[in-house]
Design an enzyme around this catalytic site. Structure first.
Site, short mmCIF file in Angstrom:
data_model
loop_
_atom_site.label_atom_id
_atom_site.label_comp_id
_atom_site.label_asym_id
_atom_site.label_seq_id
_atom_site.Cartn_x
_atom_site.Cartn_y
_atom_site.Cartn_z
N CYS A 134 -8.16 -3.21 -1.94
CA CYS A 134 -9.31 -2.31 -1.82
C CYS A 134 -9.18 -1.13 -2.78
O CYS A 134 -8.43 -0.18 -2.51
CB CYS A 134 -9.42 -1.81 -0.38
SG CYS A 134 -10.72 -0.61 -0.16
N CYS A 137 -10.27 2.26 -1.43
CA CYS A 137 -9.36 2.86 -0.44
C CYS A 137 -8.13 3.44 -1.13
O CYS A 137 -7.65 4.52 -0.76
CB CYS A 137 -8.86 1.83 0.57
SG CYS A 137 -10.09 0.69 1.16
N ASP A 138 -7.59 2.72 -2.09
CA ASP A 138 -6.27 3.07 -2.63
C ASP A 138 -6.27 3.58 -4.07
O ASP A 138 -5.22 3.98 -4.58
CB ASP A 138 -5.35 1.83 -2.55
CG ASP A 138 -5.19 1.34 -1.11
OD1 ASP A 138 -5.23 2.19 -0.21
OD2 ASP A 138 -5.04 0.13 -0.90
#
Ligand code: NAP
Length: 299
Positions: A134, A137-138
């Site tokens: 992701c 997200c990261d």
């Protein structure tokens, strides 16, 4: 209480089904394992093809859907379904991980899909230590660093574009010359100085020590990176229904746009069903169609 419909999954398909069920005066409950944003779309950095919302982030689009459902007083339940059973009465019983149960006359199964793993050495070992599924997200962990994005679909291309805004260097490693994702996105990426395409190559191994330090390609080339984003598409989440309904050869639940499956009263909506185009817009229409089909079935 026996609900008219249990909706399993709170992504765009499930929420759309809930809104249509509510407006058809059905008693409906949306069951979600854990609220982490509205399904897979929450992980998309930018959505440019949902009508009327150009450029919105996937997370924000999902939140807009959820606010709509909350406004219409849709009932949510945070539980993990471990079993779906059709009883002799024709009703469905849903069993949860804490052994509690609820009953409903019908089910709309909208559990979506999960990221496909690369299944290469180093992948499992370095999840959370440089391997991610992701980018949104990261991605921020890789500010000023080097990353590889694996895959050639829209997810990989979008991830590469997003990461190019953060990382020093982005390698897009794809096994073919042609891309599955949108040509327009490929063109935009080609204009970016910090994006390098590594085509017709497969990653053989993700290497590292305490954290990821690189990838090894099948031809023996090594590329130094701090992060690897695997964007190999998704696999349908059918564990709960695979013994109840017919699946297609790729493992998706066989159903047309009404969502009707081979088991009367059990409907599917969204990425989990057989279809050509898995997008938010098709998930949303699936939810609407399935709830409408449920209302007709209950009549
Ligand atoms: P996808 O279209 O299935 O693409 C997966 C990519 O991973 C393909 O390029 C595939 O290579 C590659 N791949 C899969 N397994 C592999 C393996 N074992 N080794 C090497 N490469 C492998 O998945 P997606 O990109 O997640 O997209 C899924 C759907 O969502 C699509 O319909 C897409 O259009 C949509 N989507 C849209 C947007 C947007 O519109 N902004 C964003 C994300 C997703 P091959 O091409 O060689 O098969």
């Amino acid at each position: 209480m026996v609900y008219d419909v249990s909706i399993i999954g709170s992504g765009p398909a499930g929420l759309s089904a809930a809104i249509y069920a509510k407006r058809a005066n059905l008693s409906a409950i949306v069951i979600e394992k854990e609220y982490e944003g509205t399904g897979q779309i929450a992980e998309s950095s930018r959505v440019d093809n949902y009508l009327g919302m150009p450029g919105i982030s996937g997370y924000d689009l999902g939140e807009t859907f959820r606010e709509h459902a909350v406004k219409l007083e849709v009932e949510f339940l945070e539980q993990e379904v471990t079993r779906i059973q059709k009883e002799e009465s024709g009703q469905f019983q849903m069993t949860f991980s804490d052994s509690s149960v609820i009953e409903s006359k019908t089910v709309i199964y909208a559990a979506g899909a999960s990221p496909r793993r690369a299944d290469i050495p180093g992948e499992k070992e370095y999840v959370g230590k440089g391997v991610s599924y992701c980018a949104i997200c990261d991605g921020s962990f890789y500010r000023g660093k080097k990353v590889a994005v694996l895959g050639g679909g829209d997810t990989a291309l979008d991830d590469a574009g997003y990461l190019a805004g953060l990382a020093e260097q982005v390698y897009v490693i794809h096994r073919r010359k042609e891309f599955r994702g949108a040509a327009a996105t490929v063109e935009k990426l080609r204009e970016k100085e910090n994006v390098t395409f590594v085509l017709e190559h497969q990653v053989k191994e993700i290497t590292g020590e305490a954290k990821v330090t690189g990838v090894a390609l099948e031809d023996g080339t090594a590329i130094d990176v701090d992060g690897v984003f695997v964007a190999f598409g998704s696999v349908p989440q059918t564990a709960l229904v695979k013994d109840l309904v017919e699946l297609d050869p790729a493992g998706y639940v066989k159903a047309d746009e009404t969502g009707e499956t081979s088991l009367a009263g059990l409907y599917v909506a969204g990425d989990v069903r057989t279809k050509k185009l898995r997008q938010v817009v098709t998930a949303v229409s699936d939810g609407a169609n399935a709830a409408t089909a449920v209302a007709e079935y209950l009549k």
